[in-house]
Design an enzyme around this catalytic site. Structure first.
Site, PDB file in Angstrom:
ATOM      1  N   HIS A  35       6.692   0.767  -8.258  1.00 43.11           N
ATOM      2  CA  HIS A  35       7.369  -0.415  -7.711  1.00 43.11           C
ATOM      3  C   HIS A  35       8.806  -0.518  -8.221  1.00 43.11           C
ATOM      4  O   HIS A  35       9.746  -0.768  -7.456  1.00 43.11           O
ATOM      5  CB  HIS A  35       6.549  -1.648  -8.112  1.00 43.11           C
ATOM      6  CG  HIS A  35       6.961  -2.903  -7.401  1.00 43.11           C
ATOM      7  ND1 HIS A  35       6.361  -4.107  -7.613  1.00 43.11           N
ATOM      8  CD2 HIS A  35       7.929  -3.151  -6.486  1.00 43.11           C
ATOM      9  CE1 HIS A  35       6.926  -5.032  -6.869  1.00 43.11           C
ATOM     10  NE2 HIS A  35       7.882  -4.481  -6.173  1.00 43.11           N
TER      11      HIS A  35
ATOM     12  N   GLU B  35      -1.431  13.096   4.173  1.00 43.88           N
ATOM     13  CA  GLU B  35      -1.086  13.169   2.751  1.00 43.88           C
ATOM     14  C   GLU B  35      -2.236  13.652   1.883  1.00 43.88           C
ATOM     15  O   GLU B  35      -2.107  13.715   0.657  1.00 43.88           O
ATOM     16  CB  GLU B  35      -0.594  11.801   2.249  1.00 43.88           C
ATOM     17  CG  GLU B  35      -1.486  10.640   2.605  1.00 43.88           C
ATOM     18  CD  GLU B  35      -0.846   9.291   2.308  1.00 43.88           C
ATOM     19  OE1 GLU B  35       0.051   9.215   1.450  1.00 43.88           O
ATOM     20  OE2 GLU B  35      -1.274   8.304   2.935  1.00 43.88           O
TER      21      GLU B  35
ATOM     22  N   ASP C  69       2.490  12.550  -1.831  1.00 40.77           N
ATOM     23  CA  ASP C  69       1.065  12.628  -2.136  1.00 40.77           C
ATOM     24  C   ASP C  69       0.466  13.953  -1.694  1.00 40.77           C
ATOM     25  O   ASP C  69      -0.427  14.489  -2.359  1.00 40.77           O
ATOM     26  CB  ASP C  69       0.312  11.463  -1.482  1.00 40.77           C
ATOM     27  CG  ASP C  69       0.256  10.243  -2.385  1.00 40.77           C
ATOM     28  OD1 ASP C  69       0.398  10.416  -3.611  1.00 40.77           O
ATOM     29  OD2 ASP C  69       0.094   9.122  -1.879  1.00 40.77           O
TER      30      ASP C  69
ATOM     31  N   CYS D 274       8.045  12.107   5.703  1.00 42.73           N
ATOM     32  CA  CYS D 274       8.655  11.079   4.853  1.00 42.73           C
ATOM     33  C   CYS D 274       8.356  11.435   3.402  1.00 42.73           C
ATOM     34  O   CYS D 274       7.431  12.176   3.107  1.00 42.73           O
ATOM     35  CB  CYS D 274       8.120   9.683   5.183  1.00 42.73           C
ATOM     36  SG  CYS D 274       6.355   9.470   4.928  1.00 42.73           S
TER      37      CYS D 274
END
Length: 756
Positions: free
Chosen positions: A364, A605, A629, A676
């Site tokens: 975060h 992912e 990931d 992404c």
């Protein structure tokens, strides 16, 4: 043996610096093994020598003066072989080197073990005895285990700096070795460290010089008195409620609070120059180490009582004084972990960087730092947080390196890099309104990754083709409850409207892993393989339907919504999600809301999604490869684990083959494929993704113009040729070197950064 190891490590971890730690090691190992000599030799990388840094049994005057080349002496042989050496008659060995100043001529037996930390040779731990004998198997095992256990502690003490007794030289000073973490947010930060620590986290408290000794002593005494009163009040209230044996615990606490060693020891440390919280930390650590060494389990357990007493005093000190530090210009916020609220408390105009000992590039705080355009380095395992207050730092958010008290040469080099970086960014502004089109006419979609409202403005100004990934979990993470449908609708409309008609991909709730919700805790031994993403939302349709309804309502007047499903590992999950999406649409239409069905996509992912890419592609409109990931799962590497983070590389041949397989499935099923994650924003990787046939790239805004420059400089044929060449290479580092050379040959050398 385990208890002895544990107690020595405890003492070393509480040491005041490297030299103090080494002195503890040689004393405690000598006492524990009953040998005549214990010595530690550390590596000096500048001179390529081993230096005697601490000894128990040899002449103490030789410490800091005895030096051996890497190919010299028995110590050099241990380092060269990286395995233990056990000799009953050391002087007869051809590699033996005698140093008269040590007084070691009377010691014949020799046992040495290498001290290795993450493949880096730190030094050699040596024990010697006068008697001619081979050390027994159990003794060898102990010394080898001790060296392995001490490697991390020595590395941490080395990083902590601090005083060295007698002005001895310290090998590997911080100015010569950068600490390695993982990139969190791009850029280079120069500044002074300000340590962020959680209230009542005693051992996270940093050192801080005391300005008014008497007022600091008075504050400590007042905190002590307040805690005494609290404990006595608690004891009085529970006197009739608990058995007398249990009630004696309060007497123990009160005696601890009156202990001369605690009270006088803390006051002495304050008078020596440390503030009350730091002095208390060291006093409690000293007491804890004494109890941790005890063999009696009951007495050993009393260490937890001492920690509790320390936390109570600390809480009172913090209540009375608070954090009164000024935030100077050029602050680099440092912590074991830093919360979003701690980051938000620092005025953005004064905050130059963020560095944490734990966390990943997708935490975060890292995402928030990217949104604020603040360089960040995460997961610096050796970061000596408690010793960094007010220290000069350079945080390299590109390579993940942190320099503490950097020398002039390091500063000069980074200032040059920053200057070149700024010049390049300015030059690239001319591409802002140009299409990301190859010389052969292929148009690559370039999209922004967002998650905060602060991202929206910078994304709009970047010239991107839309939003390729908007992380919807942040409204969930900053609240104390699940946000309602109306709240979510407002948030999503604020993202969709500014970009219409450009597409906006909203990813459905992806919590779990390293993104827990405070009001919905999920405790798992392996959260990255646990209940997260689509698994959680399908198990809670009441949460999922609310979010889907909010997305559809927000899109009613915009028409640019695309919905992305995270962590899909089986086709049934896609089918179940589509059923719920159809249900949400039907419900809204029954309520009179006119709905247009958005495109739906899946994040690829996990490896199972790669192998089922055809089946998934037949069910959806687009696939978005989540490179972060996917790389982590394919390589079985936890990016947050400093021990293995160096194995994480998106240019690994297995990752490239997986991306190729997904793209081919997309072509066969007329399904748009984009990427992404960090791979999409890496200029070198962008060449391969172009060659693979990827149709869109989504990245942090700061990377967009750099990647656009690459796309406009290579034809698809050139990129495909480089891809085929890269796929013949077996080492990711070789792939990186080849791509960097291609960038330089194309005149894009400014995109090649040192350390990549």
């Amino acid at each position: 043996m385990l208890q002895t190891l544990h107690s020595i490590i405890q003492e070393v971890n509480a040491a005041r610096g490297l030299q103090h730690a080494l002195n503890i090691i040689v004393k405690r190992v000598a006492d524990s093994t009953h040998v005549d000599v214990c010595s530690v030799y550390l590596v000096d990388q500048d001179t390529q020598e081993f230096v005697l840094m601490a000894t128990r049994g040899l002449n103490p005057d030789s410490v800091g003066h005895v030096r051996l080349r890497f190919d010299e002496g028995l110590v050099g042989l241990v380092g060269e072989r990286k395995e233990p050496l056990n000799l009953e008659d050391a002087e007869s060995h051809p590699r033996f080197r005698y140093f008269p100043e040590t007084g070691e001529e009377k010691f014949h037996s020799f046992l040495g073990a290498p001290i290795i930390h993450f493949r880096r040779l730190l030094g050699v731990l040596v024990v010697q005895q006068a008697a001619r004998r081979r050390f027994g198997e159990e003794e060898v095992a102990f010394i080898v285990t001790m060296a392995a256990q001490l490697s991390g502690a020595i590395a941490h003490s080395e990083a902590s700096g601090g005083e060295t007794s007698g002005g001895l030289p310290t090998p590997l000073p911080l100015t010569r070795r950068a600490l390695q973490g993982v990139p969190g947010a791009p850029g280079v930060a120069f500044g002074r460290a300000m340590v962020a620590y959680s209230p009542a986290d005693l051992f996270a408290v940093p050192d801080r010089p005391v300005e008014d000794v008497e007022s600091e002593v008075a504050a400590f005494r007042a905190a002590l008195q307040a805690v005494r009163a609290e404990v006595q009040d608690l004891a009085d209230r529970l006197a009739d409620a608990i058995p007398s044996d249990e009630h004696m615990m309060f007497d123990v606490y009160l005696k601890m609070l009156d202990s001369e060693s605690l009270v006088d020891g803390t006051e002495q440390r304050i008078r020596e120059g440390n503030w009350a919280c730091g002095a208390l930390r060291d006093s409690i650590a000293q007491h804890v180490s004494v109890f941790d060494e005890m063999e009696d389990p009951y007495l050993r357990e009393r260490a937890s009582d001492i920690r509790d007493v320390g936390r109570r005093i600390l809480m009172r000190l913090q209540m009375d004084s608070g954090d009164t530090r000024d935030v100077p210009e050029g602050t680099i916020l440092v912590g074991e972990e830093i919360s979003a609220s701690q980051l938000a408390e620092i005025p953005t105009e004064r905050l130059h960087g963020v560095v944490t000992a734990r966390g990943s590039g997708n935490s975060h705080v890292a995402i928030l730092a990217r949104a604020l355009n603040i360089p960040a380095v995460m997961g610096v395992a050796e970061l000596p947080v408690g010793r960094l207050e007010n220290r000069d730092l350079i945080a390299d958010g590109y390579s993940g390196r942190v320099h503490i008290d950097p020398d002039k040469q390091v500063r000069k080099e980074y200032h040059r890099l920053v200057r070149e970086d700024a010049e390049l960014s300015q030059e690239l502004q001319v591409l802002r309104d140009e299409p990301a089109q190859t010389p052969c006419g292929f148009r690559m979609g370039l999209y922004a990754n967002t998650g905060l409202m602060a991202d929206i403005t910078s994304s709009l100004a970047s010239g991107c083709d839309g939003i390729g990934l908007h992380r919807t979990e942040f409204p969930f993470m900053v609240r104390e409850r699940f946000p309602g449908e109306d709240e979510q609708t407002v948030v999503y409309r604020q993202v969709l409207e500014p970009f219409a008609p450009r597409p906006v991909v909203l990813r459905t709730l992806d919590v779990g892993g390293d993104k827990p919700l405070p009001y919905f805790p999920v405790r798992e031994e392996n959260p990255f393989l646990g209940w997260r993403g689509i698994r959680l939302t399908l198990d809670h349709p009441e949460i999922f339907l609310t979010q889907l309804r909010a997305m559809l309502r927000a899109n009613a007047d915009c028409g640019n919504l695309r919905i992305l499903l995270p962590m899909v590992s089986r086709v049934q999950e896609v089918d179940e999600a589509r059923v719920l999406l159809d249900r949400a649409r039907a419900e809204l239409e029954e309520e009179g809301v006119e709905i247009s069905m958005p495109s739906i996509g899946v994040m690829v992912e996990v490896p199972s999604a790669v192998y089922q890419a055809d089946s998934i592609a037949r069910r959806v409109d687009f696939l978005s490869i989540g490179s972060n990931d996917l790389t982590q799962y394919l390589l079985a590497v936890d990016r947050n684990n400093a021990r293995v983070a160096g194995l994480y590389d998106e240019l690994h041949p297995a990752v490239l083959q997986a991306v190729r397989q997904v793209v081919e499935a997309g072509v066969r099923n007329d399904c748009h494929v984009s990427v992404c994650g960090a791979m999409a924003g890496d200029p070198a990787s962008a060449i391969l993704l172009l060659g693979l046939g990827v149709e869109g790239l989504s990245m942090s805004v700061s990377s967009l113009l750099r990647v656009k420059w690459v796309i406009r400089s290579f034809t698809r044929q050139q990129a495909a040729a480089l891809l085929e060449e890269a796929l013949t290479l077996e080492n990711p580092a070789d792939v990186r070197r080849r791509l960097n050379r291609a960038l330089e040959e194309a005149g894009l050398g400014g995109l090649v950064r040192a350390g990549k």
